[in-house]
Design a protein around this motif. Structure first.
Motif, PDB file in Angstrom:
ATOM      1  N   ASN A 106       0.820  -1.132   0.001  1.00 26.55           N
ATOM      2  CA  ASN A 106       0.070   0.097  -0.054  1.00 26.55           C
ATOM      3  C   ASN A 106       1.014   1.392   0.047  1.00 26.55           C
ATOM      4  OD1 ASN A 106       0.783   0.502   2.745  1.00 26.55           O
ATOM      5  ND2 ASN A 106      -1.087  -0.717   3.633  1.00 26.55           N
ATOM      6  N   LYS A 107       2.221   1.025  -0.309  1.00 23.90           N
ATOM      7  CA  LYS A 107       2.897   2.266  -0.217  1.00 23.90           C
ATOM      8  C   LYS A 107       3.648   2.151  -1.663  1.00 23.90           C
ATOM      9  CE  LYS A 107       1.887   3.622   3.741  1.00 23.90           C
ATOM     10  NZ  LYS A 107       2.589   3.361   4.843  1.00 23.90           N
ATOM     11  N   ILE A 108       4.284   3.140  -1.828  1.00 14.98           N
ATOM     12  CA  ILE A 108       5.466   3.400  -3.045  1.00 14.98           C
ATOM     13  C   ILE A 108       6.695   4.219  -2.368  1.00 14.98           C
ATOM     14  CG2 ILE A 108       6.320   4.056  -5.154  1.00 14.98           C
ATOM     15  CD1 ILE A 108       3.858   1.998  -5.487  1.00 14.98           C
ATOM     16  N   LEU A 109       7.522   3.524  -2.248  1.00 12.66           N
ATOM     17  CA  LEU A 109       8.813   4.238  -1.702  1.00 12.66           C
ATOM     18  C   LEU A 109       9.619   4.849  -2.637  1.00 12.66           C
ATOM     19  CD1 LEU A 109       7.787   2.580   0.751  1.00 12.66           C
ATOM     20  CD2 LEU A 109      10.172   1.936   1.303  1.00 12.66           C
ATOM     21  N   VAL A 110       9.675   6.210  -2.648  1.00  6.89           N
ATOM     22  CA  VAL A 110      10.522   7.017  -3.947  1.00  6.89           C
ATOM     23  C   VAL A 110      11.654   7.651  -3.381  1.00  6.89           C
ATOM     24  CG1 VAL A 110      10.253   8.656  -5.569  1.00  6.89           C
ATOM     25  CG2 VAL A 110       8.229   7.170  -5.047  1.00  6.89           C
ATOM     26  N   PRO A 111      12.854   7.373  -3.930  1.00  7.44           N
ATOM     27  CA  PRO A 111      13.799   8.016  -3.342  1.00  7.44           C
ATOM     28  C   PRO A 111      13.790   9.685  -3.740  1.00  7.44           C
ATOM     29  CG  PRO A 111      14.321   7.191  -5.554  1.00  7.44           C
ATOM     30  CD  PRO A 111      13.073   6.547  -5.400  1.00  7.44           C
ATOM     31  N   ASN A 112      14.181  10.432  -2.489  1.00  6.54           N
ATOM     32  CA  ASN A 112      14.299  11.849  -2.539  1.00  6.54           C
ATOM     33  C   ASN A 112      15.595  12.367  -2.057  1.00  6.54           C
ATOM     34  OD1 ASN A 112      10.798  12.687  -1.605  1.00  6.54           O
ATOM     35  ND2 ASN A 112      11.374  11.433  -3.267  1.00  6.54           N
ATOM     36  N   TYR A 113      15.727  13.673  -2.325  1.00 14.36           N
ATOM     37  CA  TYR A 113      17.004  14.094  -2.207  1.00 14.36           C
ATOM     38  C   TYR A 113      17.230  15.622  -1.659  1.00 14.36           C
ATOM     39  CZ  TYR A 113      17.627  10.481  -5.928  1.00 14.36           C
ATOM     40  OH  TYR A 113      18.065   9.290  -6.431  1.00 14.36           O
ATOM     41  N   ASN A 114      15.963  16.033  -0.956  1.00  9.97           N
ATOM     42  CA  ASN A 114      16.002  17.459  -0.445  1.00  9.97           C
ATOM     43  C   ASN A 114      16.082  18.222  -1.738  1.00  9.97           C
ATOM     44  OD1 ASN A 114      15.813  19.457   1.707  1.00  9.97           O
ATOM     45  ND2 ASN A 114      17.790  19.568   1.665  1.00  9.97           N
ATOM     46  N   ASP A 115      15.456  17.941  -2.695  1.00 11.68           N
ATOM     47  CA  ASP A 115      15.300  18.963  -3.996  1.00 11.68           C
ATOM     48  C   ASP A 115      14.155  19.149  -4.350  1.00 11.68           C
ATOM     49  OD1 ASP A 115      17.402  19.116  -6.618  1.00 11.68           O
ATOM     50  OD2 ASP A 115      15.379  18.830  -7.196  1.00 11.68           O
ATOM     51  N   PRO A 116      14.011  20.622  -4.996  1.00  9.93           N
ATOM     52  CA  PRO A 116      12.641  21.056  -5.293  1.00  9.93           C
ATOM     53  C   PRO A 116      11.735  20.038  -6.313  1.00  9.93           C
ATOM     54  CG  PRO A 116      14.585  22.747  -5.801  1.00  9.93           C
ATOM     55  CD  PRO A 116      15.011  21.474  -5.309  1.00  9.93           C
ATOM     56  N   ASN A 117      12.550  18.976  -7.283  1.00 12.91           N
ATOM     57  CA  ASN A 117      11.874  18.246  -7.921  1.00 12.91           C
ATOM     58  C   ASN A 117      11.370  16.808  -7.253  1.00 12.91           C
ATOM     59  OD1 ASN A 117      11.790  19.432 -10.124  1.00 12.91           O
ATOM     60  ND2 ASN A 117      13.343  18.556 -11.221  1.00 12.91           N
ATOM     61  N   ASP A 118      11.548  16.788  -5.840  1.00 13.32           N
ATOM     62  CA  ASP A 118      11.240  15.819  -4.887  1.00 13.32           C
ATOM     63  C   ASP A 118       9.413  15.581  -5.056  1.00 13.32           C
ATOM     64  OD1 ASP A 118      13.731  15.050  -4.225  1.00 13.32           O
ATOM     65  OD2 ASP A 118      13.460  15.678  -2.300  1.00 13.32           O
ATOM     66  N   ALA A 119       9.142  16.971  -4.895  1.00 18.64           N
ATOM     67  CA  ALA A 119       7.400  16.768  -4.722  1.00 18.64           C
ATOM     68  C   ALA A 119       6.937  16.625  -6.217  1.00 18.64           C
ATOM     69  CB  ALA A 119       6.954  18.189  -4.325  1.00 18.64           C
ATOM     70  N   VAL A 120       7.764  16.925  -7.412  1.00 21.43           N
ATOM     71  CA  VAL A 120       7.156  16.793  -8.706  1.00 21.43           C
ATOM     72  C   VAL A 120       7.350  15.413  -8.929  1.00 21.43           C
ATOM     73  CG1 VAL A 120       7.699  17.325 -11.134  1.00 21.43           C
ATOM     74  CG2 VAL A 120       7.862  19.371  -9.393  1.00 21.43           C
ATOM     75  N   ALA A 121       8.335  14.677  -8.655  1.00 19.05           N
ATOM     76  CA  ALA A 121       8.332  13.453  -9.035  1.00 19.05           C
ATOM     77  C   ALA A 121       7.501  12.560  -8.324  1.00 19.05           C
ATOM     78  CB  ALA A 121       9.980  12.766  -8.635  1.00 19.05           C
ATOM     79  N   ASN A 122       7.268  12.742  -6.816  1.00 15.23           N
ATOM     80  CA  ASN A 122       6.332  12.153  -6.039  1.00 15.23           C
ATOM     81  C   ASN A 122       5.073  12.218  -6.658  1.00 15.23           C
ATOM     82  OD1 ASN A 122       8.497  11.537  -4.410  1.00 15.23           O
ATOM     83  ND2 ASN A 122       8.082  12.965  -2.790  1.00 15.23           N
ATOM     84  N   GLY A 123       4.661  13.303  -7.105  1.00 14.54           N
ATOM     85  CA  GLY A 123       3.366  13.666  -7.636  1.00 14.54           C
ATOM     86  C   GLY A 123       3.211  12.870  -8.892  1.00 14.54           C
ATOM     87  N   ILE A 124       4.172  12.772  -9.760  1.00  7.49           N
ATOM     88  CA  ILE A 124       3.679  11.969 -11.339  1.00  7.49           C
ATOM     89  C   ILE A 124       3.707  10.626 -10.853  1.00  7.49           C
ATOM     90  CG2 ILE A 124       5.026  11.472 -13.150  1.00  7.49           C
ATOM     91  CD1 ILE A 124       6.247  14.298 -13.090  1.00  7.49           C
ATOM     92  N   ILE A 125       4.567   9.910 -10.079  1.00  5.66           N
ATOM     93  CA  ILE A 125       4.647   8.720  -9.716  1.00  5.66           C
ATOM     94  C   ILE A 125       3.301   8.264  -8.923  1.00  5.66           C
ATOM     95  CG2 ILE A 125       5.770   6.741  -8.259  1.00  5.66           C
ATOM     96  CD1 ILE A 125       8.537   8.180  -8.987  1.00  5.66           C
ATOM     97  N   GLN A 126       2.661   9.032  -8.071  1.00  8.53           N
ATOM     98  CA  GLN A 126       1.544   8.797  -7.378  1.00  8.53           C
ATOM     99  C   GLN A 126       0.439   8.723  -8.163  1.00  8.53           C
ATOM    100  OE1 GLN A 126       0.780   8.798  -3.563  1.00  8.53           O
ATOM    101  NE2 GLN A 126      -0.573   7.397  -5.129  1.00  8.53           N
ATOM    102  N   THR A 127       0.396   9.242  -9.675  1.00 10.19           N
ATOM    103  CA  THR A 127      -0.563   9.380 -10.476  1.00 10.19           C
ATOM    104  C   THR A 127      -0.905   7.761 -11.068  1.00 10.19           C
ATOM    105  OG1 THR A 127       0.672   9.749 -12.440  1.00 10.19           O
ATOM    106  CG2 THR A 127      -0.213  11.544 -11.418  1.00 10.19           C
ATOM    107  N   LEU A 128       0.284   7.090 -11.028  1.00  9.93           N
ATOM    108  CA  LEU A 128       0.363   5.681 -11.810  1.00  9.93           C
ATOM    109  C   LEU A 128      -0.238   4.690 -10.458  1.00  9.93           C
ATOM    110  CD1 LEU A 128       1.209   4.092 -14.115  1.00  9.93           C
ATOM    111  CD2 LEU A 128       3.589   3.620 -13.047  1.00  9.93           C
TER     112      LEU A 128
END
Length: 379
Positions: A326-348
């Motif tokens: 029930n989770k998707i563990l996405v690598p994050n980097y304390n970067d502005p694109n973290d939220a962008v990437a998380n949101g795109i992957i969430q749509t799938l």
């Protein structure tokens, strides 16, 4: 991964017809096993916890927060099987989890010596046999073609990691299919869509540092037999580019049976994927000849900096994520694109919750979330 490395060990030569037991020598035309796709229901997730015995205390301490965060996200999704180096490490890890307020109800421990943390590459590959029973496949592991060194600069041993699948099988009383003498293959080298297609870079498989003399046809025969695939998407990859010789799971993943998650062309080029491989990727078709849909996720906006401020000099990929129940563990980097990437992957994955996992310190060694997790499918 980007760690420069050297290890000495004799690589077992490929032999397509000299298996040491009956499981290695089934009829050539029979696909005896099928690997479940990662998004299928899990019994649990396996983690090899970082320790001090290979690279020192500072290395271990720098990675602890990532493993704590993964465990915290996973315990509400499925069981978490933690491999600890020894009893002292088990007690230390237990203390860390308790301090973080993580309930241990869904956590269990196995005491096995390990050489490193990359269980995706050295750990058990769970597949189903022709009767639907879950078995473990133990593919050969030789530290990405015998190239990694320890904190003193000496060649490390990788036999501890290579023995993990057989130890787990024995403890779980699950049949182990020993493929060590047949093929070297890391889990991060191959992507499976769950519908008969495998995607991989030749550079990390058809490489004399893993499988000297093996042809593409021989590799396909083995993958068909042991993973149940019949359609192959081969990229060339680049041997020597980094530690893994370009594992596919750093830049292209099957999000589901019809979708490949990757980057746009400019980001793929920035990630050192060759234009010819980009062309092959975007023209890929499934086993029925249907083109895939592509979900494109950007690289980080900036070069990745470790938690101590050290600039690694390259951007981070979000493609190396892990699909839990029930989770998707996405690598994050304390970067502005973290939220962008998380949101795109969430749509799938509308029925799963994306959780960002800080991998900045792990990324110095080239890996991300998918590299350090291994799924155990539900029975």
């Amino acid at each position: 991964m980007n760690k420069s490395v050297v290890v000495i060990m004799t690589l077992l030569t490929f032999c397509g017809s000299c298996g040491k037991n009956e499981d290695q020598n089934p009829p050539e035309t029979e696909n005896r096993y099928t690997m479940p796709e990662e998004s299928e229901k899990h019994e649990g997730t396996w983690l090899q916890w970082p320790h001090q015995y290979q690279y020192g205390v500072a290395y271990r301490n720098s990675l602890d927060p990532t493993w704590i965060a993964m465990t915290q996200a996973l315990v509400t999704s499925e069981k978490v099987h933690i491999i600890a180096y020894n009893e002292a490490e088990k007690n230390r890890i237990t203390g860390l989890l308790n301090s973080a307020g993580i309930p241990l109800t869904n956590v269990d421990f196995k005491i096995y010596k390990t050489d490193d943390v990359w269980i995706r590459d050295n750990g058990p590959i769970y597949v189903r046999d022709k009767n639907g029973n879950l078995v473990i496949q133990d593919w050969g592991f030789n530290a990405w073609g015998e190239k990694i060194d320890d904190q003193s600069g000496d060649p490390i041993q990788f036999t501890n990691c290579n023995s993990i699948p057989s130890k787990i099988g024995k403890d779980q009383n699950i049949k182990v299919v020993d493929i060590n003498s047949i093929m070297i293959n890391e889990g991060g080298s191959v992507e499976i869509d769950g519908k008969g297609t495998l995607m991989a870079c030749k550079s990390s498989i058809l490489n004399n540092n893993r499988n000297p003399g093996m042809t593409q046809a021989q590799a396909e025969e083995l993958f068909s037999k042991y993973l149940g695939v019949t359609n192959f998407i081969w990229l060339d990859g680049q041997a020597g580019l980094e530690l893994t010789d370009q594992h596919i799971d750093g830049f292209a993943r099957f999000g589901n049976a019809s979708t490949i998650v990757t980057m746009n062309t400019d980001d793929l080029l920035d990630f050192d994927v060759k234009q010819s491989d980009i062309n092959k990727l975007f023209s890929a078709k499934d086993k029925n000849g249907n083109p895939y849909t592509f979900l494109k996720v950007p690289l980080t906006l900036h070069n990745v900096k470790k938690t101590d401020g050290t600039d690694l000099g390259y951007k981070g990929s979000y493609i190396n994520y892990y699909i839990a129940n029930n989770k998707i563990l996405v690598p994050n980097y304390n970067d502005p694109n973290d939220a962008v990437a998380n949101g795109i992957i969430q749509t799938l994955y509308p029925t799963r919750t994306v959780v960002g996992i800080d991998v900045r310190n792990l990324y110095e060694n080239g890996g991300m979330v998918h590299c350090v997790t291994q799924q155990q499918p539900a029975n």
